[in-house]
Design a protein around this motif. Structure first.
Motif, mmCIF file in Angstrom:
data_model
loop_
_atom_site.group_PDB
_atom_site.id
_atom_site.type_symbol
_atom_site.label_atom_id
_atom_site.label_comp_id
_atom_site.label_asym_id
_atom_site.label_seq_id
_atom_site.Cartn_x
_atom_site.Cartn_y
_atom_site.Cartn_z
ATOM 1 N N ARG A 1 0.826 -1.213 0.000
ATOM 2 C CA ARG A 1 0.000 0.000 0.000
ATOM 3 C C ARG A 1 0.858 1.260 0.000
ATOM 4 N NH1 ARG A 1 -4.300 0.158 4.653
ATOM 5 N NH2 ARG A 1 -4.915 -1.718 3.504
ATOM 6 N N PHE A 2 1.907 1.288 0.823
ATOM 7 C CA PHE A 2 2.750 2.468 0.936
ATOM 8 C C PHE A 2 3.574 2.680 -0.334
ATOM 9 C CE2 PHE A 2 6.878 4.331 2.303
ATOM 10 C CZ PHE A 2 6.409 5.582 2.664
ATOM 11 N N GLY B 1 3.152 1.389 -3.278
ATOM 12 C CA GLY B 1 2.278 1.596 -4.430
ATOM 13 C C GLY B 1 1.775 3.024 -4.521
ATOM 14 N N SER B 2 1.460 3.620 -3.375
ATOM 15 C CA SER B 2 0.972 5.003 -3.386
ATOM 16 C C SER B 2 2.076 5.959 -3.831
ATOM 17 C CB SER B 2 0.452 5.399 -2.000
ATOM 18 O OG SER B 2 1.491 5.475 -1.058
ATOM 19 N N ILE B 3 3.332 5.652 -3.467
ATOM 20 C CA ILE B 3 4.448 6.497 -3.902
ATOM 21 C C ILE B 3 4.617 6.409 -5.418
ATOM 22 C CG2 ILE B 3 6.954 6.785 -3.813
ATOM 23 C CD1 ILE B 3 6.847 6.036 -0.886
ATOM 24 N N ARG C 1 2.324 5.772 -7.659
ATOM 25 C CA ARG C 1 1.232 6.501 -8.308
ATOM 26 C C ARG C 1 1.436 8.015 -8.239
ATOM 27 N NH1 ARG C 1 -3.283 3.190 -9.245
ATOM 28 N NH2 ARG C 1 -3.077 1.094 -8.350
ATOM 29 N N GLU C 2 1.878 8.501 -7.084
ATOM 30 C CA GLU C 2 2.079 9.940 -6.933
ATOM 31 C C GLU C 2 3.228 10.444 -7.797
ATOM 32 O OE1 GLU C 2 0.244 12.237 -5.379
ATOM 33 O OE2 GLU C 2 -1.188 10.634 -4.999
ATOM 34 N N GLU D 1 2.063 10.680 -11.271
ATOM 35 C CA GLU D 1 1.220 11.873 -11.401
ATOM 36 C C GLU D 1 2.075 13.127 -11.562
ATOM 37 O OE1 GLU D 1 -2.135 12.662 -11.457
ATOM 38 O OE2 GLU D 1 -2.435 10.534 -11.886
ATOM 39 N N TYR E 1 1.133 -3.011 -11.445
ATOM 40 C CA TYR E 1 1.759 -1.724 -11.789
ATOM 41 C C TYR E 1 2.375 -1.700 -13.183
ATOM 42 C CZ TYR E 1 0.787 -0.278 -7.110
ATOM 43 O OH TYR E 1 0.111 0.071 -5.969
#
Length: 220
Positions: free
Chosen positions: A12-13, A15-17, A19-20, A23, A41
């Motif tokens: 979760r951690f 993966g969020s990095i 995605r950001e 972006e 991913y």
């Protein structure tokens, strides 16, 4: 600094990095030992690969020694996190940021050369606690073990007073570095500027001093 990033560990951690960073239009190599996570991913990261990063040959084959920024977001396997960090520093990676599971893990990471140790659960806990403790606190950002930045909504006690009148720096040892007023931001505000209700004060200082300032808003 190179805008190429590698993220090791796609929970979760991590993966969020990924995605950001995508972006923010960065190139991101996503790595995990779990094929299912990597497959999630493939269409998100610039490149997503399966690899055991505790193996030096794998790191070399992925060219990680050429990256300036590597984030180690390995989940519960502390041994893998430590060994991966050690190998990355040996390969000459300039900036290795690592998620720590606890304070012991963090101390080991610091000793072996991690450039930035991340405590996501602890840091989020602090932010939530500060926001819950005072309705005036909108956000809380830790800068170091002893200093932070807090966003505080100016309510009745502060409104219609200038920074000079309130003497916040002398009274509490903290500094108002900016004021958000609607869509405007007043940077390094003049001490004579009057604070309006619902202004957002950006305050920096030692954690103990910030806590005293927050308590003064709660108790009045």
């Amino acid at each position: 600094m190179n805008k190429d990033y590698a993220v090791i560990g796609l929970g979760r951690f991590g993966g969020s990095i990924v995605r950001e960073l995508i972006e923010l239009e960065m190139d991101v190599l996503a790595v995990d030992i779990d094929e299912n996570r990597v497959n999630e991913y493939v269409d998100i990261a610039t490149q997503a690969v399966i690899g055991d990063t505790t193996e030096e040959t794998v790191l070399k084959d992925l060219g990680l020694g050429n990256f300036d920024n590597v984030i180690v977001a390995i989940g519960d396997n502390i041994q893998s996190s430590i060994l991966t960090t050690l190998l990355l520093k040996d390969l000459g990676v300039k900036q290795v940021s690592v998620k720590a599971q606890n304070d012991y893990h963090a101390r080991v990471l610091e000793k072996i050369g991690a450039d930035y140790v991340i405590h996501p659960e602890r840091d989020m806990g602090r932010r939530i606690a500060h926001k819950l403790a005072s309705s005036s606190v909108l956000d809380y950002l830790e800068l170091s073990d002893e200093h932070s930045i807090v966003e505080i909504m100016a309510q009745e006690k502060l409104a219609d007073n200038s920074l000079l009148d309130l003497d916040i720096r002398a009274e509490y040892g903290v500094s108002v570095i900016a004021i958000k007023r609607g869509d405007d931001i007043i940077v390094s505000p003049d001490p004579t500027v009057n604070i309006k209700e619902d202004d957002i004060l950006i305050v920096i200082g030692n954690d103990d001093d910030l806590t005293r300032f927050e308590k003064s808003l709660i108790n009045n």
